[in-house]
Design a protein around this motif. Structure first.
Motif, PDB file in Angstrom:
ATOM      1  N   ASP A 540      -3.442  -1.743  54.566  1.00  0.00           N
ATOM      2  CA  ASP A 540      -4.305  -0.867  54.979  1.00  0.00           C
ATOM      3  C   ASP A 540      -4.790   0.107  53.725  1.00  0.00           C
ATOM      4  OD1 ASP A 540      -2.552   1.413  54.483  1.00  0.00           O
ATOM      5  OD2 ASP A 540      -1.462   0.809  56.113  1.00  0.00           O
ATOM      6  N   ILE A 541      -5.605   0.933  54.081  1.00  0.00           N
ATOM      7  CA  ILE A 541      -6.374   1.650  52.698  1.00  0.00           C
ATOM      8  C   ILE A 541      -5.425   2.340  51.737  1.00  0.00           C
ATOM      9  CG2 ILE A 541      -7.913   3.406  52.279  1.00  0.00           C
ATOM     10  CD1 ILE A 541      -9.811   2.364  54.469  1.00  0.00           C
ATOM     11  N   SER A 542      -4.254   2.858  52.611  1.00  0.00           N
ATOM     12  CA  SER A 542      -3.418   3.620  51.663  1.00  0.00           C
ATOM     13  C   SER A 542      -2.549   3.006  50.491  1.00  0.00           C
ATOM     14  CB  SER A 542      -2.368   4.106  52.770  1.00  0.00           C
ATOM     15  OG  SER A 542      -1.610   3.202  53.190  1.00  0.00           O
ATOM     16  N   MET A 543      -2.727   1.464  50.718  1.00  0.00           N
ATOM     17  CA  MET A 543      -2.028   0.708  49.634  1.00  0.00           C
ATOM     18  C   MET A 543      -2.971   0.452  48.326  1.00  0.00           C
ATOM     19  SD  MET A 543      -0.346  -2.074  52.298  1.00  0.00           S
ATOM     20  CE  MET A 543       1.000  -2.689  51.142  1.00  0.00           C
ATOM     21  N   ILE A 544      -4.135   0.817  48.384  1.00  0.00           N
ATOM     22  CA  ILE A 544      -4.993   0.668  47.285  1.00  0.00           C
ATOM     23  C   ILE A 544      -4.694   1.883  46.108  1.00  0.00           C
ATOM     24  CG2 ILE A 544      -7.334   0.851  46.482  1.00  0.00           C
ATOM     25  CD1 ILE A 544      -8.500   0.414  49.295  1.00  0.00           C
ATOM     26  N   GLU A 545      -4.389   1.473  45.275  1.00  0.00           N
ATOM     27  CA  GLU A 545      -3.801   2.381  43.988  1.00  0.00           C
ATOM     28  C   GLU A 545      -4.976   2.441  42.999  1.00  0.00           C
ATOM     29  OE1 GLU A 545       0.224   1.921  43.043  1.00  0.00           O
ATOM     30  OE2 GLU A 545       0.314   0.310  44.157  1.00  0.00           O
ATOM     31  N   GLU A 546      -5.877   1.613  42.611  1.00  0.00           N
ATOM     32  CA  GLU A 546      -7.099   1.646  41.718  1.00  0.00           C
ATOM     33  C   GLU A 546      -8.383   1.247  42.499  1.00  0.00           C
ATOM     34  OE1 GLU A 546      -6.550   3.205  38.962  1.00  0.00           O
ATOM     35  OE2 GLU A 546      -4.633   3.238  38.755  1.00  0.00           O
ATOM     36  N   VAL A 547      -9.464   1.868  42.168  1.00  0.00           N
ATOM     37  CA  VAL A 547     -10.636   1.018  42.558  1.00  0.00           C
ATOM     38  C   VAL A 547     -11.573   1.067  41.288  1.00  0.00           C
ATOM     39  CG1 VAL A 547     -12.777   1.316  44.043  1.00  0.00           C
ATOM     40  CG2 VAL A 547     -10.596   1.917  44.808  1.00  0.00           C
ATOM     41  N   TYR A 548     -12.284  -0.103  41.052  1.00  0.00           N
ATOM     42  CA  TYR A 548     -12.934  -0.350  39.750  1.00  0.00           C
ATOM     43  C   TYR A 548     -14.231  -0.595  40.484  1.00  0.00           C
ATOM     44  CZ  TYR A 548      -8.405  -0.901  37.529  1.00  0.00           C
ATOM     45  OH  TYR A 548      -7.292  -0.654  37.065  1.00  0.00           O
ATOM     46  N   VAL A 549     -15.458   0.277  40.115  1.00  0.00           N
ATOM     47  CA  VAL A 549     -16.666   0.132  40.619  1.00  0.00           C
ATOM     48  C   VAL A 549     -17.581  -0.359  39.319  1.00  0.00           C
ATOM     49  CG1 VAL A 549     -18.664   1.398  41.623  1.00  0.00           C
ATOM     50  CG2 VAL A 549     -16.248   2.074  42.380  1.00  0.00           C
ATOM     51  N   ALA A 550     -18.260  -1.375  39.683  1.00  0.00           N
ATOM     52  CA  ALA A 550     -19.249  -1.912  38.585  1.00  0.00           C
ATOM     53  C   ALA A 550     -20.705  -2.209  39.531  1.00  0.00           C
ATOM     54  CB  ALA A 550     -18.504  -3.370  38.286  1.00  0.00           C
ATOM     55  N   GLY A 551     -21.718  -2.392  38.409  1.00  0.00           N
ATOM     56  CA  GLY A 551     -22.922  -2.690  38.730  1.00  0.00           C
ATOM     57  C   GLY A 551     -23.953  -1.540  38.393  1.00  0.00           C
ATOM     58  N   GLY A 552     -25.160  -1.787  38.130  1.00  0.00           N
ATOM     59  CA  GLY A 552     -26.070  -0.736  37.737  1.00  0.00           C
ATOM     60  C   GLY A 552     -25.920   0.628  38.422  1.00  0.00           C
ATOM     61  N   ILE A 553     -25.806   0.526  39.714  1.00  0.00           N
ATOM     62  CA  ILE A 553     -25.983   1.577  40.604  1.00  0.00           C
ATOM     63  C   ILE A 553     -24.591   2.522  40.039  1.00  0.00           C
ATOM     64  CG2 ILE A 553     -24.695   0.758  42.742  1.00  0.00           C
ATOM     65  CD1 ILE A 553     -26.101   2.631  44.365  1.00  0.00           C
ATOM     66  N   GLY A 554     -23.638   1.806  39.731  1.00  0.00           N
ATOM     67  CA  GLY A 554     -22.138   2.782  39.481  1.00  0.00           C
ATOM     68  C   GLY A 554     -22.391   3.670  38.320  1.00  0.00           C
ATOM     69  N   SER A 555     -23.336   3.351  37.388  1.00  0.00           N
ATOM     70  CA  SER A 555     -23.655   4.235  36.441  1.00  0.00           C
ATOM     71  C   SER A 555     -23.756   5.630  36.695  1.00  0.00           C
ATOM     72  CB  SER A 555     -24.429   3.670  35.355  1.00  0.00           C
ATOM     73  OG  SER A 555     -25.721   3.590  35.775  1.00  0.00           O
ATOM     74  N   GLY A 556     -24.748   5.742  37.550  1.00  0.00           N
ATOM     75  CA  GLY A 556     -25.206   7.091  38.089  1.00  0.00           C
ATOM     76  C   GLY A 556     -24.699   7.462  39.344  1.00  0.00           C
ATOM     77  N   ILE A 557     -23.596   6.766  40.106  1.00  0.00           N
ATOM     78  CA  ILE A 557     -22.998   7.364  41.277  1.00  0.00           C
ATOM     79  C   ILE A 557     -22.128   8.263  41.203  1.00  0.00           C
ATOM     80  CG2 ILE A 557     -21.258   5.656  41.309  1.00  0.00           C
ATOM     81  CD1 ILE A 557     -21.608   4.987  44.447  1.00  0.00           C
ATOM     82  N   ASN A 558     -22.345   9.107  42.377  1.00  0.00           N
ATOM     83  CA  ASN A 558     -21.389  10.279  42.310  1.00  0.00           C
ATOM     84  C   ASN A 558     -20.096   9.715  43.321  1.00  0.00           C
ATOM     85  OD1 ASN A 558     -19.752  12.426  43.677  1.00  0.00           O
ATOM     86  ND2 ASN A 558     -21.597  13.744  42.604  1.00  0.00           N
TER      87      ASN A 558
END
Length: 643
Positions: A540-558
């Motif tokens: 389940d989601i509670s087991m996620i300890e790190e999230v890595y976001v990549a891609g062009g949209i990620g550079s400006g995403i809040n």
């Protein structure tokens, strides 16, 4: 026959002849006139707007152009046919992606730092830079009447003596240059070679006095944008960089439309020409000029791209990718050379393509997974590459699973009435005052730039702010009234960010209930993919300890706003990290490090691919996600406490 004049806002004109009755968008495509058409001309996106300046067009009225705009001459190119001689104006926004696209391409100190950090992490994991490209000096005896050994054998023996390797391969492209170079340098030369344990391949021979650089090229081929860096193969130093829109964009914003286009007569060549001749070769020329090198001095290339982009790059039929059972022509290939696909570099340059692992999870994700370092960590991490398609990898040092979801073109501004790509005039960030409902926003471009539309990061912010301020309901419907909220004659609501007099275009910059609904489906595709993949593992989601976001949209995403609308899981915001253009970073590592190249192939081989379209329960998950933030509010306790 009829003459069609395409006039651009900078005053340039392109005149072509065509048959009366031909579709205007098709006429533009055949003439290499760029008219943005994310839906590939099926009339659904409304982005291929042109203005009739004179002459005759047979055009259908559509919901995308109102009566006032119609009276001013605005038409959709895909819904217009040439009736006679005609002149149309093509808005600058249609071709802006070619030169001013804001992408994660090492164009800022933030991106450079992320890039450097990735290389440090790889080095710490013993994936150090090091490859088989060498530059070696040779001095040979000058031929005489008593020493009549031919040039190729003289060079071969000299290389055998220096390298200790018996098998020397001298290709035709090098043999052609050999006689002149040897005699101009009095048989004292520099050789660019690829040296393995049992084999030496001779790329080039230069005069001793030449300033020789052995260059390589790392490329990220995205569905929307293409980024590349030229590097010194011996030192890893970046010599030049470039980015551009993918020339295939005019054949559709997503991979399915492009695959369909490729199946038309001459389609394979048309799509390959768009990426090779219109995109990569001009970028190569630009970078070579910036580095002060001949493009022939590029001896190796590394490519990160999704499965469809890889097939279209090499001109191989991609249609089986979209048809069940979704079987590609290849997952990995080690047999492509520059001359095979007409790249303007050294003809014998090897093209390394990061391996695909599924029909919709390609080499851009395997390259990205490498630099995310999921495979080298004991805790569970999630890697998300946001683009026209959303690709995900979840796992740790013991296992990794991947999947892809069709987020559609919304993150790139498609399916949104005032949506646009991240180029000049795009609103990329927004805040709304809860009491007055007045917006403040950041716009890409020079100071004083007026807004034209909304790019992906701006859309996320606007929807999150509208929800936070209670202007829209969880279903995305407008529930407050004010100066900024208006309704059409059907009762459909919209929020105006910039009225016509405040904007750079010919209409209000606004976001409608239809736009919000389209974007809710796009964000729902991401979150439902995350949930489905985790459920398949009994996590389940509670087991996620790190999230890595990549891609062009990620550079400006809040990141917080992405959580607030239900696109990302509601976990502590400090768990989220933006890691830049991970595909380009991974391609760079594969180019320069033999160890990294082998590691990417190992990761691809060991990664499990989950086909969401055949996964039971996925559609139920998706439907549940089409709400702000979710139909199950318990999944977003932090968000609900703030609304």
């Amino acid at each position: 026959m009829a003459n069609v004049v395409f006039q651009f806002e900078n005053g340039e004109k392109v005149t072509v002849s065509t048959m009366a009755g031909e579709n205007l968008l098709e006429t533009a495509r055949k003439s290499n006139v760029v008219i943005d058409a994310p839906c590939s001309g099926n009339g659904s996106c409304g982005k291929c707007r042109v203005k009739l300046l004179g002459g005759e067009l047979d055009s259908k009225k559509t919901r995308h152009i109102n009566e006032e705009e119609w009276a001013e001459g605005w038409r959709l190119a895909c819904c217009s046919t040439v009736a006679g001689d005609v002149q149309v104006m093509v808005p600058d926004i249609a071709s802006a992606y070619r030169s001013r696209m804001k992408v994660a391409d090492l164009s800022s100190p933030q991106e450079i730092k992320i890039f450097d950090d990735c290389m440090e992490h790889l080095a710490e994991a013993d994936l150090t830079l090091g490859n088989n490209i060498r530059i070696i000096d040779l001095k040979m005896d000058v031929p005489t009447l008593d020493d009549t050994m031919p040039d190729n054998e003289r060079l071969t023996r000299a290389l055998q003596a220096v390298t200790g390797i018996e098998k020397i391969e001298l290709p035709f492209s090098t043999l052609m240059e050999l006689p002149d170079v040897l005699r101009a340098s009095d048989f004292e030369v520099q050789c660019v070679i690829a040296q393995n344990k049992e084999h030496v391949f001779v790329y080039d021979v230069f005069e001793k006095s030449a300033n020789v650089v052995a260059a390589g090229l790392a490329i990220d081929i995205g569905t929307t944008t293409v980024s590349a860096v030229m590097v010194d193969m011996l030192t890893g130093r970046i010599l030049a960089k470039a980015s551009s829109g993918n020339g295939q964009i005019r054949y559709g914003a997503d991979v399915i439309n492009r695959i369909i286009e490729s199946q038309k007569p001459g389609g394979h060549k048309k799509l390959q020409d768009a990426i090779i001749d219109e995109t990569l070769n001009p970028m190569i020329q630009q970078m070579s000029r910036a580095a002060g090198l001949s493009s022939r001095q590029i001896y190796r290339l590394s490519v990160g791209g999704n499965s469809t982009m890889n097939h279209l790059l090499v001109g191989i039929n991609a249609d089986p990718l979209r048809m069940e059972p979704y079987i590609p022509a290849f997952y990995k290939t080690n047999s492509i050379y520059a001359s095979d696909i007409r790249l303007n570099v050294h003809p014998d340059a090897h093209v390394i393509i990061a391996p695909n692992i599924g029909s919709y999870v390609g080499g851009d994700i395997t390259a990205g997974a490498l630099v995310s370092m999921l495979w080298n960590q004991p805790h569970f991490s999630l890697f998300i590459d946001l683009g026209t398609n959303g690709e995900l990898v979840f796992g740790n040092s013991d296992f990794m699973m991947s999947c892809a979801c069709s987020a559609g073109p919304a993150f790139e501004g498609g399916d949104i009435s005032c949506g646009m790509r991240a180029t000049d005039g795009a609103i990329e960030a927004c805040k709304i005052d809860k009491e007055t409902m007045e917006p403040t926003f950041d716009i890409i471009g020079d100071p004083g730039q007026k807004p034209i539309g909304l790019c992906g990061s701006g859309i996320i912010d606007v929807i999150a702010e509208l929800f936070r301020c209670g202007i829209i309901s969880p279903k995305g419907k407008f529930v407050r009234e004010g100066k900024r909220v208006k309704h059409d004659h059907y009762g459909m609501g919209s929020y105006v960010l910039a009225f016509e007099e405040e904007a750079a275009g010919s209409k209000d910059v606004e976001i409608t209930e239809v736009d919000i609904d389209n974007f809710i489906r796009a964000k729902g595709a991401i979150f439902s993919a995350i949930r489905t993949m985790l459920k398949s593992l009994d996590f389940d989601i509670s087991m996620i300890e790190e999230v890595y976001v990549a891609g062009g949209i990620g550079s400006g995403i809040n990141m917080q706003n992405a959580v607030n609308i239900g696109m990302f899981p509601d976990i502590p915001i400090e768990y989220y990290h933006y890691i830049g253009n991970s595909s380009l970073c991974g391609a760079y590592a594969m180019l320069l490090s033999t160890k990294a190249e082998k590691k990417v192939y190992e990761l691809a081989q060991n990664m499990t691919y989950l086909e969401l379209s055949t996964e039971p329960g996925y559609m139920d998950e998706f439907v549940a996600c089409c709400f702000l933030p979710h139909t199950d509010s318990s999944l977003f306790p932090t968000v609900m406490s703030q609304v």
